[in-house]
Write an enzyme that holds these catalytic residues in place. Structure first.
Site, short mmCIF file in Angstrom:
data_model
loop_
_atom_site.label_atom_id
_atom_site.label_comp_id
_atom_site.label_asym_id
_atom_site.label_seq_id
_atom_site.Cartn_x
_atom_site.Cartn_y
_atom_site.Cartn_z
N GLU A 184 0.83 -1.20 0.00
CA GLU A 184 0.00 0.00 0.00
C GLU A 184 0.87 1.25 0.00
O GLU A 184 1.93 1.25 0.64
CB GLU A 184 -0.94 0.00 1.22
CG GLU A 184 -1.95 -1.12 1.19
CD GLU A 184 -2.95 -1.05 2.35
OE1 GLU A 184 -2.85 -0.11 3.19
OE2 GLU A 184 -3.84 -1.91 2.42
N HIS A 197 -8.31 1.25 1.67
CA HIS A 197 -8.12 1.10 3.13
C HIS A 197 -9.07 2.03 3.88
O HIS A 197 -8.66 2.86 4.70
CB HIS A 197 -6.68 1.38 3.52
CG HIS A 197 -6.26 0.63 4.76
ND1 HIS A 197 -5.02 0.08 4.93
CD2 HIS A 197 -6.93 0.34 5.91
CE1 HIS A 197 -4.93 -0.51 6.10
NE2 HIS A 197 -6.09 -0.37 6.72
N ALA A 241 -11.63 2.05 8.56
CA ALA A 241 -11.81 2.90 9.75
C ALA A 241 -12.25 4.31 9.38
O ALA A 241 -12.28 5.19 10.24
CB ALA A 241 -10.51 2.97 10.54
#
Length: 525
Positions: A260, A278, A281
């Site tokens: 990443e 990603h 969250a």
């Protein structure tokens, strides 16, 4: 007045909490490593997210730094050993974004089931391909959870609300906990063969790395759909692409990648593949939660000495710390050892103390055992949250004191219960300071537990040690220490060697091929 620097963008509530608690706080974000190094020396606390890199170079300049607080779970951007060496506490907020991550996994599952991204792109391109996008219902489908901890159990709860049948593979999931969260505990092979959808909720460790390997992906049910919002590296991405191309895997949705930022993944453009950058969250609520939590934790530490969710420090009073510190080092090593060696589902952990150890507060010692034990499978565990994680997984944890006098002036024993019976390890302190293993699964063996090690169980036969030493020499493996133990002459024997480099799969295969070897493993401490 303690002074805190917030060096990454964070919800304003964090700075507000610091000020309310009487701390001075500066919000200075977007600095280069050199710029940050130039100003860090005046701060007692550093609050970060993922952008700031806490390197040995930065820590060297942070002459007043006492605590680093990571608003989130992952601490890949913090050099924890370097921070420990500098006496800097590293904290994270492991539970602040659990619901958000679980909901993202459910969202990706819906997107896969109804091909939402492709249908959206097609419709906005002016097409009306109603017959092309034939989806599937989630109702009555089997959802396989790989990992049934905090996030996995939330996903299970949501999935049961969708009338899915949930099965789970998790070495720490007890039958009682499985009933409590409404899932069926199964083996990994059983899950792979039965699940219509598979979602991963496990950290990336040596045990979970590549858990969906080419071999395991081939065991999955034809038409399976796979979701990963946990960690990159859990799935063989090249094998996943091949199975998507062949149609064996009907769809896959990844929020995390082995590398990443993922800018050139071979999976991009593959039919049936969905990706997000990603985002697990990334909700307003999660960002607020982790910001509040990290500020409260850091303020507690800087004003009262309270420790919560520290990754390199136990919860201890100032009076207890000097006496308990060597015992906790011993306990963590014993927990790590039994965690690496014990096979099968663990249902109980017993911590026994005799001699001088029996007179101490066992709570920090037990927490250290659990931290060492659970850290084999989790990259966020610490001595503070280990008891909570153990309870979450339904582990029966016991503390036992013995007044009897034994062979050692102080002894700590760790026993785990499995379906195959109990297995235990025991250790003592040399000079009241240095941890030493003295018993391993009923075999007397004295050994230091440090660094990478090679563990071998063999038949006690003449010439074995020579053959093993020759093999290691030919493999250019340097031996640091060499420890032996056996039940009886000609019976089962144990070899524990410390080596200079981690044990490779190739070396293990060669050791296992030696005559009289029952098993061999690489260990790390």
């Amino acid at each position: 007045m303690p002074k805190v620097l917030i060096s990454d963008k964070m919800d304003p509530r964090a700075a507000q909490i610091f000020r309310e608690r009487g701390l001075e706080v500066d919000e200075i974000t977007g600095k280069t490593p050199q710029e940050l190094r130039a100003i860090i020396g005046t701060y007692d606390g550093l609050a970060i997210r993922s952008s700031t890199k806490v390197t040995p170079d930065l820590l060297e300049a942070a002459t007043n730094l006492k605590v680093v607080g990571r608003a989130g779970i992952g601490v890949d951007n913090v050099d924890i050993p370097a921070a420990s060496a500098k006496g800097v506490v590293v904290m994270n907020t492991p539970f602040g974004n659990s619901i958000t991550t679980a909901e993202h996994a459910i969202a990706l599952m819906f997107a896969l089931a109804r091909q939402l991204p492709e249908a959206d792109a097609s419709t906005q391109a002016g097409k009306w391909e109603k017959n092309r996008f034939m989806g599937v219902e989630l109702t009555s489908k089997v959802l396989g959870l790989i990992g049934a901890g905090n996030i996995g159990s939330i996903v299970a709860d949501r999935a049961r609300g969708l009338k899915m049948r949930v099965i789970a593979f998790d070495p720490f999931l007890t039958p009682e906990r499985a009933v409590e969260i409404g899932v069926e505990k199964v083996s990994l092979d059983d899950l792979l063969s039965r699940a219509d959808f598979i979602t991963l909720h496990t950290p990336l460790t040596d045990q979970t790395r590549n858990i969906l390997s080419r071999e395991n992906l081939a065991k999955t049910k034809k038409g399976v759909r796979i979701i990963n919002c946990a960690r990159g590296g859990l799935i063989d991405e090249a094998a996943l692409k091949e199975l998507l191309d062949s149609g064996h895997v009907a769809g896959a949705a990844l929020d995390v990648f082995q590398t990443e930022p993922a800018t050139d993944s071979p999976l991009f453009g593959t039919p049936g593949f969905i990706s997000t950058p990603h985002l697990g969250a990334s909700t307003t609520e999660a960002q607020v939660n982790v910001a509040i939590q990290v500020a409260e934790q850091m303020a507690d530490y800087l004003t009262t000495g309270g420790v919560t969710n520290a990754l390199n420090m136990p919860s201890l009073s100032a009076e207890e710390a000097p006496k308990l510190k060597p015992y906790m080092a011993l306990a963590e090593k014993l927990g790590s050892l039994v965690g690496q060696l014990a096979h099968g589902a663990i249902t109980s952990v017993a911590v026994e103390a005799e001699g001088a150890a029996a007179e101490l507060n066992l709570k920090p010692i037990t927490s250290a055992v659990l931290a060492g034990f659970l850290r084999v499978h989790s990259d966020t565990v610490n001595m503070v949250n280990a008891p909570f994680l153990a309870r979450e997984r339904g582990l029966d944890v016991r503390e036992i004191r013995h007044e009897r006098e034994g062979d050692y002036h102080t002894l700590v024993r760790v026993t785990v219960g499995t379906r195959d019976g109990e297995r235990s390890v025991a250790g003592t302190l040399v000079g009241n300071e240095a941890p030493r293993l003295v018993e391993l699964f009923g075999i007397k063996v004295e050994a230091d537990l440090a660094g990478p090690m090679l563990y071998v169980v063999n038949e006690d036969r003449p010439g074995f040690i020579g053959r093993l030493g020759t093999l290691l020499g030919e493999a250019n493996v340097n031996i640091g220490t060499f420890h032996l133990g056996r039940r009886q002459a000609g019976g089962e024997a144990i070899v524990l060697l410390s080596v200079d480099e981690p044990v490779t799969p190739d070396l293990l295969a060669r050791v296992k091929a030696l005559p009289d070897v029952r098993t061999a493993m690489g260990l790390n401490f």
